[in-house]
Write a protein that holds these residues in place. Sequence first.
Motif, short mmCIF file in Angstrom:
data_model
loop_
_atom_site.label_atom_id
_atom_site.label_comp_id
_atom_site.label_asym_id
_atom_site.label_seq_id
_atom_site.Cartn_x
_atom_site.Cartn_y
_atom_site.Cartn_z
N ILE A 6 0.90 -1.15 -0.10
CA ILE A 6 -0.05 -0.02 -0.13
C ILE A 6 0.96 1.13 0.11
O ILE A 6 0.75 2.32 -0.84
CB ILE A 6 -0.87 -0.05 1.16
CG1 ILE A 6 -1.94 -1.00 0.98
CG2 ILE A 6 -1.54 1.23 1.57
CD1 ILE A 6 -3.00 -1.34 2.23
N ASP A 7 1.86 1.25 0.68
CA ASP A 7 2.84 2.43 0.98
C ASP A 7 3.57 2.61 -0.33
O ASP A 7 4.02 3.86 -0.41
CB ASP A 7 3.77 2.35 2.24
CG ASP A 7 3.08 2.32 3.55
OD1 ASP A 7 1.79 2.46 3.64
OD2 ASP A 7 3.79 1.80 4.52
N PHE A 13 -5.04 -0.08 -4.80
CA PHE A 13 -5.81 1.30 -4.69
C PHE A 13 -5.91 1.54 -3.23
O PHE A 13 -6.35 2.73 -2.95
CB PHE A 13 -7.15 1.12 -5.42
CG PHE A 13 -6.74 1.31 -6.89
CD1 PHE A 13 -6.42 2.78 -7.42
CD2 PHE A 13 -7.06 0.50 -7.78
CE1 PHE A 13 -6.05 2.83 -9.00
CE2 PHE A 13 -6.86 0.32 -9.34
CZ PHE A 13 -6.39 1.95 -9.80
N GLU A 14 -6.01 0.53 -2.46
CA GLU A 14 -6.37 0.75 -1.04
C GLU A 14 -5.30 1.62 -0.48
O GLU A 14 -4.07 1.94 -1.05
CB GLU A 14 -6.06 -0.68 -0.24
CG GLU A 14 -6.92 -1.74 -0.61
CD GLU A 14 -8.31 -1.54 -0.32
OE1 GLU A 14 -8.77 -0.69 0.66
OE2 GLU A 14 -9.31 -2.08 -0.89
N THR A 15 -5.71 2.43 0.55
CA THR A 15 -4.75 3.24 1.30
C THR A 15 -4.48 2.86 2.70
O THR A 15 -3.60 3.59 3.34
CB THR A 15 -5.18 4.81 1.07
OG1 THR A 15 -6.47 4.89 1.75
CG2 THR A 15 -4.96 5.31 -0.20
N ILE A 99 -2.46 -4.87 -12.53
CA ILE A 99 -0.97 -4.29 -12.10
C ILE A 99 -0.93 -2.82 -12.51
O ILE A 99 -1.22 -2.60 -13.72
CB ILE A 99 -0.02 -5.10 -12.31
CG1 ILE A 99 -0.13 -6.46 -11.83
CG2 ILE A 99 1.22 -4.61 -11.98
CD1 ILE A 99 0.88 -7.84 -12.37
N PHE A 100 -0.58 -2.11 -11.82
CA PHE A 100 -0.24 -0.53 -12.08
C PHE A 100 1.13 -0.68 -13.06
O PHE A 100 1.94 -1.42 -12.86
CB PHE A 100 0.26 0.14 -10.84
CG PHE A 100 -0.72 0.55 -10.02
CD1 PHE A 100 -1.18 1.89 -10.06
CD2 PHE A 100 -1.15 -0.28 -8.96
CE1 PHE A 100 -2.45 2.16 -9.36
CE2 PHE A 100 -2.20 -0.04 -8.15
CZ PHE A 100 -2.87 1.22 -8.04
N GLY A 125 -9.19 3.69 -11.66
CA GLY A 125 -9.44 3.86 -10.44
C GLY A 125 -8.42 5.03 -9.85
O GLY A 125 -7.47 5.31 -10.47
N LYS A 126 -8.93 5.66 -8.91
CA LYS A 126 -8.22 6.84 -8.25
C LYS A 126 -7.70 6.36 -6.92
O LYS A 126 -8.19 5.65 -6.13
CB LYS A 126 -9.39 7.92 -8.05
CG LYS A 126 -9.27 9.01 -8.93
CD LYS A 126 -10.13 10.27 -8.39
CE LYS A 126 -10.13 11.35 -9.53
NZ LYS A 126 -11.18 12.44 -8.86
#
Length: 147
Positions: A6-7, A13-15, A99-100, A125-126
């Motif tokens: 996440i970091d 997309f999770e924060t 995957i990004f 997604g944002k």
Amino acid sequence: MYKFGIDTGIASFETEVPDWPHWDQKYLDTCRLVAVYSGIPVGFAVLSPYSKRAVYKGVAEVSVYIDPTFWNRGIGRSLLEKLITESESAGVWTLQANIFPQNENSLKLHQKCGFREVGIRERIGKRDGKWFDNVLLERRSKNTGIA
């Protein structure tokens, strides 16, 4: 490990890391793998269902996360190869990964394990107010006759 992913800003997309009940509910009960080094978890690989519809019961999305301290040691590849084997035994015929594009290591890992690029999902997604694309990859099981 999920928090490390996440970091990075390019693995999910999770924060925030969800609590256990929400995390547990998101993934299939089968095909959950953990890599352990000296008694410490250093990576995991899991599957989430693609859809709740019965017609897609053999399609799942792959998630692989490795503690960055253990990157480039073959742990991700070992986990993903084992996940592929276990998923086929569980009746999964198609594995997908979103995957990004910036996550080059993850793209290379999946391609080495037989995933092929299907396309780019533009602005899918944002995260943190910024739109991101995802590369959609898939791997068809060789055991089903659809590969």
